[in-house]
Design an enzyme around this catalytic site. Structure first.
Site, mmCIF file in Angstrom:
data_model
loop_
_atom_site.group_PDB
_atom_site.id
_atom_site.type_symbol
_atom_site.label_atom_id
_atom_site.label_comp_id
_atom_site.label_asym_id
_atom_site.label_seq_id
_atom_site.Cartn_x
_atom_site.Cartn_y
_atom_site.Cartn_z
ATOM 1 N N GLY A 64 0.832 -1.200 0.000
ATOM 2 C CA GLY A 64 0.000 0.000 0.000
ATOM 3 C C GLY A 64 0.865 1.248 0.000
ATOM 4 O O GLY A 64 1.975 1.243 -0.526
ATOM 5 N N GLU A 65 0.349 2.316 0.555
ATOM 6 C CA GLU A 65 1.015 3.620 0.662
ATOM 7 C C GLU A 65 1.115 4.353 -0.674
ATOM 8 O O GLU A 65 1.388 5.546 -0.708
ATOM 9 C CB GLU A 65 2.436 3.485 1.243
ATOM 10 C CG GLU A 65 2.523 2.848 2.602
ATOM 11 C CD GLU A 65 3.965 2.732 3.103
ATOM 12 O OE1 GLU A 65 4.890 3.214 2.404
ATOM 13 O OE2 GLU A 65 4.168 2.159 4.178
#
Length: 365
Positions: free
Chosen positions: A332-333
């Protein structure tokens, strides 16, 4: 704001796409030799209504952070406080997304749209600073907390409709600010301990797949936790019976504040005819919401990578999007999308810089 944004979203421009396809046929390369890059560049020409389309730069990553009441159901071993701690890490420049953003020359904006743990004082920002300079990767923080985390979706609706709308409109506002500051492409980022559980519920609600197919191991949970997570998603869908024809209602029932804000970011970019590079399962679950609000918004979406989370594949299949890279990522991120950014830029740069057979004096077949 939501209604006017949806009304501004239009289909891809066919004449520009035809022109881009014809241009590819005149470039000094065998027809079709760039594979998916040719289709992508044609689609981006349609989005921009111009051939060649603008180079997708500079890039701006928007990381929306929120917490989740369903954390109480034991769907992850990570404590909820990690969400706030990771925000501090983003702002200090110490996360993987920061490293990849520096490599790509992308800006990073972190938006607290629903973190439950109190954050240390941080400078908030209104309008985004100019992008693309030497300080393009310096993170900034935006305080836009709608509420301190969602409610437990197994007990009640995660959000009210007004809260869901507020988060969506926060995403729209951030998209406008970043584009007004000069961003040529937006990149989705997210942070929220437990957020793959509402993502799985969103994927199942919009695609119709079984919760077991939509639910993955997130941060790498063990078998008992994984089974409990599937049961939680199944129970939430049975309790709320969300209607995919009512995307705001689906968000309110089983979504997260970062999912809602990401859907708004996508809608805001699509209304301005700017591409959005999607990251993993959180982003593509939000993309399903955006597509339910405005089907033509899919034209602005570029699937950066195929997340290892199974729900991401189900969502991409439903959206009709093929990921550019597949590296088994599940962080993610915005990390996978950032790694795919040079591919998107390269696809467009071909139309700008490659010579035609006539101009180069190269004989055609």
């Amino acid at each position: 704001m939501l209604e006017s944004t949806i009304a501004a979203i239009r289909p891809l421009d066919e004449p520009a796409m035809v022109a881009a396809g014809e241009l590819h046929g005149r470039l000094t390369k065998p027809a079709g030799s760039l594979g998916a890059l040719e289709e992508l560049s044609v689609r981006l020409a349609g989005l921009a209504a111009a051939c060649p389309p603008p180079l997708p730069e500079p890039a701006a990553v928007a990381i929306f952070a929120g917490d989740h009441g369903v954390h109480a159901q034991g769907v992850t071993p990570w404590p909820q406080e990690v969400t706030a701690q990771m925000i501090a890490n983003f702002l200090a420049g110490g996360a993987v997304v920061n490293a990849f953003a520096r490599q790509a020359g992308a800006s990073v904006t972190v938006i607290d749209v629903g973190v439950a743990t109190p954050l240390p004082p941080a400078p908030s920002a209104g309008a985004a600073p100019p992008l693309g300079g030497a300080n393009s990767a310096a993170p900034r923080f935006v305080a836009a907390n709608v509420r301190p985390g969602t409610r437990d979706l197994t007990v009640t609706a995660a959000l009210t409709r007004d809260e869901a709308r507020a988060a969506v409109e926060t995403g729209i506002r951030i998209a406008r600010e970043l584009i007004d500051a000069g961003a040529g492409i937006l990149i989705t980022g997210d942070m929220g301990i437990g957020n793959t559980t509402p993502a799985a519920a969103l994927v199942a609600a919009f695609t119709g797949v079984d919760p077991a197919e939509a639910t993955g191991r997130g941060t790498g949970v063990d078998d008992p936790t994984y089974a409990r997570k599937i049961d939680v998603v199944r129970a939430a869908l049975a309790r709320h019976a969300p209607d995919p024809a009512d995307p705001l209602g689906v968000l309110a029932a089983v979504g997260g504040l970062e999912h809602a804000a990401l859907a708004g970011l996508i809608l805001g970019a699509a209304a301005r005819r700017v591409p959005v590079l999607l990251d993993g399962v959180i982003a593509v679950s939000a993309a399903l919401v955006a597509a339910a609000f405005a089907p033509d918004a899919v034209g602005a979406m570029v699937a950066g990578h195929r997340s290892a989370e199974p729900g991401a594949t189900a969502a991409l299949r439903h959206l009709g999007l093929d990921p550019l890279i597949d590296l088994g990522l599940r962080l993610g991120e915005g990390t996978g999308a950032l790694l795919a950014l040079p591919v998107v830029t390269g696809a467009v740069r071909v139309l700008h810089e490659v010579a035609t057979f006539d101009s180069a004096g190269v004989a055609e077949k």
